[in-house]
Motif scaffolding. Structure first.
Motif, PDB file in Angstrom:
ATOM      1  N   PRO A  80       0.826  -1.210   0.000  1.00  0.00           N
ATOM      2  CA  PRO A  80       0.000   0.000   0.000  1.00  0.00           C
ATOM      3  C   PRO A  80       0.856   1.254   0.000  1.00  0.00           C
ATOM      4  CG  PRO A  80      -0.791  -1.587   1.607  1.00  0.00           C
ATOM      5  CD  PRO A  80       0.547  -2.068   1.138  1.00  0.00           C
ATOM      6  N   PRO A  81       0.357   2.351  -0.554  1.00  0.00           N
ATOM      7  CA  PRO A  81       1.108   3.609  -0.587  1.00  0.00           C
ATOM      8  C   PRO A  81       1.086   4.286   0.768  1.00  0.00           C
ATOM      9  CG  PRO A  81      -1.068   3.961  -1.435  1.00  0.00           C
ATOM     10  CD  PRO A  81      -0.945   2.479  -1.178  1.00  0.00           C
ATOM     11  N   THR A  82       1.829   5.366   0.899  1.00  0.00           N
ATOM     12  CA  THR A  82       1.863   6.064   2.178  1.00  0.00           C
ATOM     13  C   THR A  82       1.113   7.374   2.153  1.00  0.00           C
ATOM     14  OG1 THR A  82       3.959   7.073   1.548  1.00  0.00           O
ATOM     15  CG2 THR A  82       4.064   5.056   2.835  1.00  0.00           C
ATOM     16  N   ILE A  83       0.552   7.733   1.011  1.00  0.00           N
ATOM     17  CA  ILE A  83      -0.228   8.962   0.926  1.00  0.00           C
ATOM     18  C   ILE A  83      -1.546   8.653   0.225  1.00  0.00           C
ATOM     19  CG2 ILE A  83      -0.410  11.218  -0.186  1.00  0.00           C
ATOM     20  CD1 ILE A  83       1.323  11.341   2.164  1.00  0.00           C
ATOM     21  N   ARG A 294      -6.676  11.888   5.875  1.00  0.00           N
ATOM     22  CA  ARG A 294      -5.567  12.244   4.995  1.00  0.00           C
ATOM     23  C   ARG A 294      -4.690  13.310   5.646  1.00  0.00           C
ATOM     24  NH1 ARG A 294      -3.485  15.600   1.245  1.00  0.00           N
ATOM     25  NH2 ARG A 294      -2.256  14.521  -0.312  1.00  0.00           N
ATOM     26  N   ALA A 295      -5.330  14.308   6.251  1.00  0.00           N
ATOM     27  CA  ALA A 295      -4.562  15.361   6.916  1.00  0.00           C
ATOM     28  C   ALA A 295      -3.768  14.781   8.084  1.00  0.00           C
ATOM     29  CB  ALA A 295      -5.509  16.458   7.397  1.00  0.00           C
ATOM     30  N   LEU A 296      -4.368  13.866   8.825  1.00  0.00           N
ATOM     31  CA  LEU A 296      -3.673  13.215   9.934  1.00  0.00           C
ATOM     32  C   LEU A 296      -2.510  12.371   9.421  1.00  0.00           C
ATOM     33  CD1 LEU A 296      -6.789  12.133  12.016  1.00  0.00           C
ATOM     34  CD2 LEU A 296      -4.946  13.616  12.853  1.00  0.00           C
ATOM     35  N   CYS A 297      -2.708  11.751   8.279  1.00  0.00           N
ATOM     36  CA  CYS A 297      -1.658  10.914   7.681  1.00  0.00           C
ATOM     37  C   CYS A 297      -0.433  11.750   7.319  1.00  0.00           C
ATOM     38  CB  CYS A 297      -2.225  10.222   6.444  1.00  0.00           C
ATOM     39  SG  CYS A 297      -1.088   9.099   5.618  1.00  0.00           S
ATOM     40  N   TYR A 332      -6.957   1.161   3.427  1.00  0.00           N
ATOM     41  CA  TYR A 332      -5.732   0.362   3.366  1.00  0.00           C
ATOM     42  C   TYR A 332      -4.477   1.223   3.471  1.00  0.00           C
ATOM     43  CZ  TYR A 332      -5.733   1.906  -1.506  1.00  0.00           C
ATOM     44  OH  TYR A 332      -5.744   2.675  -2.641  1.00  0.00           O
ATOM     45  N   VAL A 333      -4.559   2.475   3.004  1.00  0.00           N
ATOM     46  CA  VAL A 333      -3.404   3.384   3.087  1.00  0.00           C
ATOM     47  C   VAL A 333      -3.045   3.638   4.542  1.00  0.00           C
ATOM     48  CG1 VAL A 333      -2.579   5.707   2.592  1.00  0.00           C
ATOM     49  CG2 VAL A 333      -3.983   4.501   0.915  1.00  0.00           C
ATOM     50  N   TYR A 334      -4.059   3.947   5.336  1.00  0.00           N
ATOM     51  CA  TYR A 334      -3.835   4.304   6.741  1.00  0.00           C
ATOM     52  C   TYR A 334      -3.432   3.080   7.559  1.00  0.00           C
ATOM     53  CZ  TYR A 334      -6.381   8.156   4.735  1.00  0.00           C
ATOM     54  OH  TYR A 334      -6.779   9.166   3.892  1.00  0.00           O
ATOM     55  N   LEU A 335      -4.010   1.931   7.230  1.00  0.00           N
ATOM     56  CA  LEU A 335      -3.622   0.703   7.918  1.00  0.00           C
ATOM     57  C   LEU A 335      -2.172   0.350   7.604  1.00  0.00           C
ATOM     58  CD1 LEU A 335      -6.820  -1.486   7.342  1.00  0.00           C
ATOM     59  CD2 LEU A 335      -6.125  -0.308   9.444  1.00  0.00           C
ATOM     60  N   SER A 336      -1.765   0.576   6.367  1.00  0.00           N
ATOM     61  CA  SER A 336      -0.383   0.312   5.973  1.00  0.00           C
ATOM     62  C   SER A 336       0.579   1.205   6.734  1.00  0.00           C
ATOM     63  CB  SER A 336      -0.224   0.525   4.470  1.00  0.00           C
ATOM     64  OG  SER A 336       1.131   0.382   4.081  1.00  0.00           O
ATOM     65  N   ASN A 337       0.249   2.493   6.812  1.00  0.00           N
ATOM     66  CA  ASN A 337       1.107   3.427   7.555  1.00  0.00           C
ATOM     67  C   ASN A 337       1.225   3.013   9.013  1.00  0.00           C
ATOM     68  OD1 ASN A 337       1.731   5.072   5.443  1.00  0.00           O
ATOM     69  ND2 ASN A 337       0.287   6.674   5.948  1.00  0.00           N
ATOM     70  N   LEU A 338       0.071   2.714   9.620  1.00  0.00           N
ATOM     71  CA  LEU A 338       0.071   2.340  11.032  1.00  0.00           C
ATOM     72  C   LEU A 338       0.840   1.044  11.249  1.00  0.00           C
ATOM     73  CD1 LEU A 338      -0.843   2.773  13.910  1.00  0.00           C
ATOM     74  CD2 LEU A 338      -3.046   1.717  13.342  1.00  0.00           C
ATOM     75  N   GLY A 339       0.613   0.062  10.380  1.00  0.00           N
ATOM     76  CA  GLY A 339       1.317  -1.203  10.510  1.00  0.00           C
ATOM     77  C   GLY A 339       2.821  -1.049  10.387  1.00  0.00           C
ATOM     78  N   THR A 340       3.245  -0.173   9.468  1.00  0.00           N
ATOM     79  CA  THR A 340       4.681   0.071   9.284  1.00  0.00           C
ATOM     80  C   THR A 340       5.308   0.693  10.521  1.00  0.00           C
ATOM     81  OG1 THR A 340       4.373   0.382   6.899  1.00  0.00           O
ATOM     82  CG2 THR A 340       6.398   1.256   7.863  1.00  0.00           C
ATOM     83  N   LEU A 341       4.593   1.639  11.118  1.00  0.00           N
ATOM     84  CA  LEU A 341       5.114   2.288  12.329  1.00  0.00           C
ATOM     85  C   LEU A 341       5.123   1.326  13.512  1.00  0.00           C
ATOM     86  CD1 LEU A 341       3.381   5.801  12.082  1.00  0.00           C
ATOM     87  CD2 LEU A 341       5.779   5.254  11.680  1.00  0.00           C
ATOM     88  N   LEU A 342       4.067   0.530  13.647  1.00  0.00           N
ATOM     89  CA  LEU A 342       3.990  -0.415  14.762  1.00  0.00           C
ATOM     90  C   LEU A 342       5.093  -1.468  14.692  1.00  0.00           C
ATOM     91  CD1 LEU A 342       0.131  -0.972  14.956  1.00  0.00           C
ATOM     92  CD2 LEU A 342       1.567   0.019  16.749  1.00  0.00           C
ATOM     93  N   LYS A 343       5.536  -1.756  13.485  1.00  0.00           N
ATOM     94  CA  LYS A 343       6.565  -2.774  13.280  1.00  0.00           C
ATOM     95  C   LYS A 343       7.857  -2.415  14.008  1.00  0.00           C
ATOM     96  CE  LYS A 343       7.928  -5.727   9.411  1.00  0.00           C
ATOM     97  NZ  LYS A 343       7.857  -5.874   7.925  1.00  0.00           N
ATOM     98  N   ARG A 344       8.056  -1.123  14.211  1.00  0.00           N
ATOM     99  CA  ARG A 344       9.288  -0.672  14.872  1.00  0.00           C
ATOM    100  C   ARG A 344       9.172  -0.646  16.393  1.00  0.00           C
ATOM    101  NH1 ARG A 344       9.523   4.988  11.702  1.00  0.00           N
ATOM    102  NH2 ARG A 344       9.146   4.251   9.573  1.00  0.00           N
ATOM    103  N   VAL A 345       7.947  -0.815  16.893  1.00  0.00           N
ATOM    104  CA  VAL A 345       7.714  -0.710  18.342  1.00  0.00           C
ATOM    105  C   VAL A 345       7.753  -2.097  18.981  1.00  0.00           C
ATOM    106  CG1 VAL A 345       6.164   0.104  20.134  1.00  0.00           C
ATOM    107  CG2 VAL A 345       6.262   1.300  17.937  1.00  0.00           C
ATOM    108  N   PRO A 346       8.633  -2.309  19.932  1.00  0.00           N
ATOM    109  CA  PRO A 346       8.720  -3.617  20.593  1.00  0.00           C
ATOM    110  C   PRO A 346       7.377  -4.022  21.204  1.00  0.00           C
ATOM    111  CG  PRO A 346      10.604  -2.262  21.168  1.00  0.00           C
ATOM    112  CD  PRO A 346       9.641  -1.365  20.446  1.00  0.00           C
ATOM    113  N   GLY A 347       7.014  -5.264  21.027  1.00  0.00           N
ATOM    114  CA  GLY A 347       5.781  -5.763  21.615  1.00  0.00           C
ATOM    115  C   GLY A 347       4.549  -5.557  20.761  1.00  0.00           C
ATOM    116  N   HIS A 348       4.705  -4.955  19.572  1.00  0.00           N
ATOM    117  CA  HIS A 348       3.544  -4.685  18.716  1.00  0.00           C
ATOM    118  C   HIS A 348       3.654  -5.398  17.370  1.00  0.00           C
ATOM    119  CE1 HIS A 348       1.471  -1.498  21.057  1.00  0.00           C
ATOM    120  NE2 HIS A 348       2.684  -1.303  21.564  1.00  0.00           N
ATOM    121  N   GLN A 349       4.478  -6.442  17.320  1.00  0.00           N
ATOM    122  CA  GLN A 349       4.683  -7.134  16.053  1.00  0.00           C
ATOM    123  C   GLN A 349       3.415  -7.812  15.545  1.00  0.00           C
ATOM    124  OE1 GLN A 349       7.683  -6.680  14.474  1.00  0.00           O
ATOM    125  NE2 GLN A 349       7.834  -5.282  16.212  1.00  0.00           N
TER     126      GLN A 349
END
Length: 364
Positions: A80-83, A294-297, A332-349
């Protein structure tokens, strides 16, 4: 009959061109004006030098960018894209400079214009609709040359041709040429009664500001972006304001934020994007559901670029929640962004994997 047919074709072409200009292919650009506060150069949310600030980490491939900026109709993204798709420009398009100028042109009698000139305009409009900016610019120039000595009797047509040529030049990166034409367009709008507080004038001024930025005149660009944002705010806060006025304010804030981010003034860029979120919440329910996430993204992406991980995650989560609640097609755009960020947070894999899997499924 010929004139009526031509005008119908022109109406269709003008509407399409207005949307392209405001959606980011052409316009979405730049501008400047005559008196001091009007020396502005604006742009309607175009894919410009600041694009990297908004498109965080994984920059989407060309065909994805085509979807995002309404430049392509088919795609097969690997992720998914990021914008998400742009809404500010789309909302403001119907009341923007391109639409206003096309209306002026279509309201005038063109029976005394040669058939060759009309044919050139029609061919140019077709080229612009197809995204062939180079051919469009050449044909618009030829049409202007064909008018020759009768130009002064067809001011509206000249204004239309200049505006369309400027948009074509802008999409080709010919910023100085676009700037020259846009300045004439602004003078033409003023001549036809569009004040400095009108939507067409402000939208045109945004494009001028973008051109100033592109040619390295950053002080003029900053003054232009700031003037457009302040003027659009007054319009949006007026008692009789419409969604188009609100969208124009959001678009001006978006352009100002991109300018600040490109200049490394991230605190000011964030401030502008925070305000843009508030402005998005003022839209009618029909448009609010799409524009708020979109603005929040974009705000989340900026925070992520500048190392503000907690804020980036918070805004990304809110964007996904609002998008899900509004049942928007770009969830799907926003879920992709959130999933990508969560991937870096320990315990949220686990949560990250679930988000990314749902995003991939929705992207289809």
């Amino acid at each position: 009959t010929h004139t009526h047919t031509h005008n119908s074709e022109m109406a269709t072409a003008a509407a399409s061109a207005a949307c392209r200009v405001m959606a980011g292919v052409v316009s979405g650009a730049a501008r400047r004006l005559v008196p001091a506060p009007c020396l502005v150069r604006t742009m309607s949310s175009v894919q410009g030098p600041c694009h990297r600030v908004c498109v965080r980490a994984a920059r989407p491939p060309g065909r994805w960018r085509g979807l995002i900026y309404r430049c392509a109709s088919t795609f097969t993204p690997p992720q998914p894209p990021t914008i998400p798709p742009k809404l500010w420009p789309r909302l403001a398009a119907g009341a923007g400079a391109a639409a206003a100028i096309a209306a002026l042109y279509l309201s005038r009698d063109t029976t005394k214009v040669s058939q060759r000139t009309l044919a050139l305009v029609s061919q140019a409009d077709t080229a612009a609709q197809r995204g062939d900016a180079h051919r469009a610019a050449v044909l618009y120039s030829q049409a202007l040359a064909e008018l020759g000595p009768i130009r002064e009797h067809h001011e509206e047509m000249v204004l239309y041709l200049l505006d369309m040529r400027a948009n074509s030049s802008l999409s080709l990166g010919r910023y100085q040429a676009a700037l020259t034409d846009f300045e004439q367009v602004c003078r033409g709008l003023a001549h036809h009664g569009y004040g400095t507080d009108s939507r067409p004038f402000v939208e045109c001024s945004l494009k001028i500001a973008r051109c100033f930025e592109a040619v390295g005149q950053r002080s003029k660009a900053q003054a232009g972006f700031a003037w457009c944002e302040q003027t659009a705010q007054k319009m949006a806060e007026a008692p009789n304001a419409t969604d188009e006025d609100t969208a124009l304010w959001g678009m001006a804030l978006d352009s100002l934020a991109q300018f600040y981010a490109q200049a490394g003034e991230f605190a000011r860029a964030k401030e502008a994007l925070v305000t843009a979120v508030s402005v998005a919440r003022q839209l009618s329910s029909e448009h609010r559901a799409e524009q708020v996430p979109r603005a929040l993204c974009k705000l989340s992406n900026l925070c992520d670029e500048t190392g503000q991980a907690d804020d980036a995650l918070r805004f990304a989560r809110e964007a996904a929640d609002v998008a899900r609640e509004g049942n928007v097609s770009s969830l799907y755009v926003y879920l992709s962004n959130l999933g990508t960020l969560l991937k870096r947070v320990p315990g949220h894999q686990a949560e990250s994997s679930a988000m990314l899997a749902e995003a991939e499924q929705l992207a289809g």
